[in-house]
Design a protein around this motif. Structure first.
Motif, short mmCIF file in Angstrom:
data_model
loop_
_atom_site.label_atom_id
_atom_site.label_comp_id
_atom_site.label_asym_id
_atom_site.label_seq_id
_atom_site.Cartn_x
_atom_site.Cartn_y
_atom_site.Cartn_z
N MET A 5 63.99 -8.46 -67.47
CA MET A 5 61.95 -8.97 -67.96
C MET A 5 62.14 -10.44 -68.57
SD MET A 5 61.25 -4.40 -68.68
CE MET A 5 60.80 -3.55 -67.31
N PRO A 6 61.87 -11.08 -67.81
CA PRO A 6 62.02 -13.04 -68.54
C PRO A 6 60.59 -12.11 -69.29
CG PRO A 6 62.37 -12.79 -66.40
CD PRO A 6 62.20 -11.11 -66.69
N ALA A 7 60.79 -13.13 -70.78
CA ALA A 7 59.23 -12.91 -71.08
C ALA A 7 59.79 -13.42 -72.97
CB ALA A 7 59.84 -12.03 -71.88
N GLN A 8 58.38 -14.42 -72.73
CA GLN A 8 58.70 -15.99 -73.86
C GLN A 8 57.33 -15.25 -75.39
OE1 GLN A 8 57.28 -19.15 -72.38
NE2 GLN A 8 55.40 -18.08 -72.18
N ALA A 9 58.29 -15.18 -76.47
CA ALA A 9 57.70 -15.10 -77.59
C ALA A 9 55.89 -16.18 -77.65
CB ALA A 9 58.53 -16.13 -78.76
N GLY A 10 55.45 -15.12 -78.45
CA GLY A 10 53.57 -15.68 -78.76
C GLY A 10 54.29 -16.97 -79.52
N ALA A 11 52.80 -17.54 -79.53
CA ALA A 11 52.35 -18.66 -80.48
C ALA A 11 51.46 -18.15 -81.74
CB ALA A 11 52.76 -20.09 -79.46
N ALA A 13 57.33 -0.96 -78.96
CA ALA A 13 56.86 -2.14 -78.70
C ALA A 13 55.53 -1.31 -77.82
CB ALA A 13 57.55 -3.28 -77.43
N SER A 14 54.09 -2.04 -78.25
CA SER A 14 53.29 -1.67 -77.82
C SER A 14 52.76 -2.65 -76.61
CB SER A 14 51.81 -1.07 -78.91
OG SER A 14 52.51 -0.47 -79.68
N VAL A 15 51.47 -2.55 -76.02
CA VAL A 15 51.05 -3.50 -75.53
C VAL A 15 49.48 -3.90 -75.81
CG1 VAL A 15 49.63 -4.06 -72.93
CG2 VAL A 15 51.50 -2.88 -73.08
N GLN A 16 49.67 -5.09 -76.22
CA GLN A 16 48.21 -5.90 -77.28
C GLN A 16 48.51 -7.11 -77.18
OE1 GLN A 16 48.38 -5.93 -81.78
NE2 GLN A 16 46.60 -4.60 -81.14
N ALA A 27 51.07 -15.32 -82.77
CA ALA A 27 51.57 -13.67 -83.48
C ALA A 27 52.61 -13.43 -83.87
CB ALA A 27 50.42 -12.68 -83.35
N PRO A 28 53.61 -13.56 -84.97
CA PRO A 28 55.29 -13.40 -85.12
C PRO A 28 55.45 -11.92 -84.16
CG PRO A 28 53.46 -12.59 -87.34
CD PRO A 28 53.13 -13.44 -86.40
N GLU A 29 54.85 -11.09 -84.55
CA GLU A 29 55.48 -9.81 -82.84
C GLU A 29 55.31 -9.69 -81.75
OE1 GLU A 29 55.29 -9.03 -87.15
OE2 GLU A 29 53.21 -8.71 -86.44
N ALA A 30 54.55 -10.77 -80.79
CA ALA A 30 53.36 -11.15 -79.65
C ALA A 30 54.76 -12.15 -78.96
CB ALA A 30 52.29 -12.44 -79.86
N ILE A 31 54.67 -11.51 -77.76
CA ILE A 31 56.20 -11.36 -76.21
C ILE A 31 54.93 -11.28 -75.51
CG2 ILE A 31 57.97 -10.54 -74.58
CD1 ILE A 31 58.94 -9.48 -77.26
N GLN A 36 65.23 -9.82 -81.08
CA GLN A 36 65.54 -8.77 -80.88
C GLN A 36 65.22 -7.92 -79.18
OE1 GLN A 36 65.61 -6.29 -84.36
NE2 GLN A 36 68.02 -6.82 -85.08
N TYR A 37 63.98 -7.23 -79.97
CA TYR A 37 63.38 -7.17 -78.29
C TYR A 37 63.13 -8.07 -77.41
CZ TYR A 37 60.81 -3.89 -76.48
OH TYR A 37 59.96 -3.22 -75.12
N LEU A 38 63.46 -9.80 -77.61
CA LEU A 38 63.71 -10.30 -76.23
C LEU A 38 65.20 -9.83 -75.71
CD1 LEU A 38 62.06 -13.39 -77.37
CD2 LEU A 38 61.31 -12.40 -75.36
N GLN A 39 65.54 -9.73 -76.12
CA GLN A 39 67.13 -9.84 -75.69
C GLN A 39 67.26 -8.48 -75.43
OE1 GLN A 39 69.88 -12.01 -76.43
NE2 GLN A 39 69.88 -10.37 -74.01
#
Length: 432
Positions: A193-199, A224-227, A201-205, A183-186
């Motif tokens: 703001m192009p982005a992709q999922a991390g490999a 969301a937070s920056v981490q 951690a399941p919440e990482a973008i 949902q947040y990627l959308q």
């Protein structure tokens, strides 16, 4: 207010040369320039410090005599001039002219000729100067750190050196209580703001390009937070059960504590830190994310008496360290850290483990985390602790690279930071 970006950058860099932290110096510098120049100011500061071990010996070769200590701002200006000529797309003539012009803003007109002569001489002699550099300087690392990486990571040292000199990605952590990662990627896509999922951690973008947090969809509302993604792994490894009592013993600024609460809202979490001022960051993050924790000022090596023995089912120790795994985010580490700091940090880390262990309930787990890649702070500390605690045992982890007493995620360009993890369990007491 000064409008000269290079003068402002030189003053911030001079503060680091005198022993200050860029994190502490940069905010004030940013306030002195226009909003459109803040990106350039940050680039000049971070880039110059990132390449400092390579730039400094070249600057010394270009000077007829060392600059006086009171002229550290001119030394910093010369260094950032060299950085522009060596590692940016700024045209040479513009970099020289702008750097020379900054001497006036620094109220040191006498340095105008010196700055012009040094930078123009560098353009003529840059190839010969580069050939005089040793391997550590060519890789823009202090000699002691270069040697330590070669010793601890002989097969990975070259990749580590490259990662340390790369610009870090901007990584987000989606609040699992408020939205899914999809949902947040959308939301990001809709905001351009192009982005992709991390490999890992399941919440990482991973954002394709850094952005002001104020522009992130729903940031103020806690979506969301920056981490960094490696930091997000801590909550996955600790994995507290429902109703667990958890202590985050070195909590500021609160990223890992908040992630634990987002994933496990029914735990009872205490966030402790030795620095009362930094605890305000924890409180601010908890408030923005609409999370609750007990916030406590205390020294993990000597926990407050109000924390009873064997109270916590889980303890997270994000120990103070050399930050050798996050140099790309904190390039001033290359200047501020010294080889003699490592044994002192290892002793402090051991004292923290000794201080916290009595608070852990039998059968409970303690997750030791550093943002270091140095064995002396990681497996060395854990092996020594296990040797002096008969009731402690190391548990296997399935993340990163296995080491003697834990696992290491190595930094890589475009990927996670470098963090070490070791999960310890306190053995249950034998029946009487």
């Amino acid at each position: 207010m000064t409008t000269d970006t290079r003068a402002a950058a030189a003053q911030a860099i001079a503060g680091v040369l005198q022993g200050g932290s860029l994190n502490a110096l940069l905010p004030a510098a940013l306030e002195t320039v226009s909003s459109r120049d803040r990106g350039l100011l940050q680039q000049l500061c971070y880039g110059t410090l990132r390449l400092y071990p390579r730039l400094y010996p070249q600057l010394q070769a270009l000077l007829d005599k060392p600059l006086r200590s009171k002229d550290s701002d001119i030394e910093a200006l010369l260094l950032l001039g060299l950085y522009q000529l060596e590692d940016t797309r700024i045209p040479d003539h513009a970099a020289v002219a702008a750097s020379v012009g900054a001497t006036r803003a620094l109220k040191k007109d006498w340095a105008r000729g010196l700055c012009n002569a040094v930078l123009r001489r560098f353009l003529r002699e840059r190839t010969a100067l580069a050939e005089t550099l040793g391997p550590a300087a060519r890789c823009a690392h202090p000699q002691w750190l270069y040697d330590a990486l070669q010793t601890d990571w002989p097969e990975d040292a070259e990749a580590l050196l490259q990662a340390n000199n790369a610009q870090p990605p901007m990584v987000l952590r989606v609040n699992a209580q408020r939205a899914s990662r999809e949902q947040y990627l959308q939301r990001l896509a809709d905001a351009g703001m192009p982005a992709q999922a991390g490999a890992l951690a399941p919440e990482a973008i991973y954002l394709e390009a850094p952005a002001d947090v104020a522009l992130l969809p729903g940031f103020a509302e806690g979506l969301a937070s920056v981490q960094d993604e490696a930091a997000q792994v801590a909550a996955l490894l600790l994995a507290p059960g429902p109703g667990a009592r958890v202590l985050d013993a070195c909590a500021a600024p609160g990223g890992k504590a908040c992630h634990l609460l987002e994933r496990h809202p029914d735990i009872a979490l205490t966030a402790m830190d030795v620095d009362e001022a930094r605890l305000q960051r924890v409180r601010d993050n908890l408030q923005r994310l609409q999370l609750h924790a007990t916030v406590l000022c205390g020294d993990a090596a000597r926990p407050p008496a109000l924390l009873p023995a064997e109270q916590f089912h889980h303890i997270l120790v994000d120990a103070p360290c050399s930050a050798s795994g996050v140099i790309r985010r904190h390039p001033d580490v290359k200047l501020l850290r010294r080889p003699e700091d490592i044994p002192a940090l290892a002793a402090q880390q051991g004292a923290i483990l000794d201080g916290l262990w009595p608070l852990l309930a039998p059968g409970g787990t303690l997750l030791y985390v550093t943002c270091s890649v140095l064995e002396a702070e990681n497996s060395g500390v854990i092996a020594a602790f296990l040797a002096r605690r008969e009731d402690a045992e190391s548990l296997p982890l399935n993340v990163g690279t296995p080491r003697a007493a834990g696992n290491q995620i190595l930094p890589r360009p475009g990927g996670p930071d470098g963090l070490f993890f070791s999960l310890l369990r306190r053995r249950a007491k034998s029946p009487a």
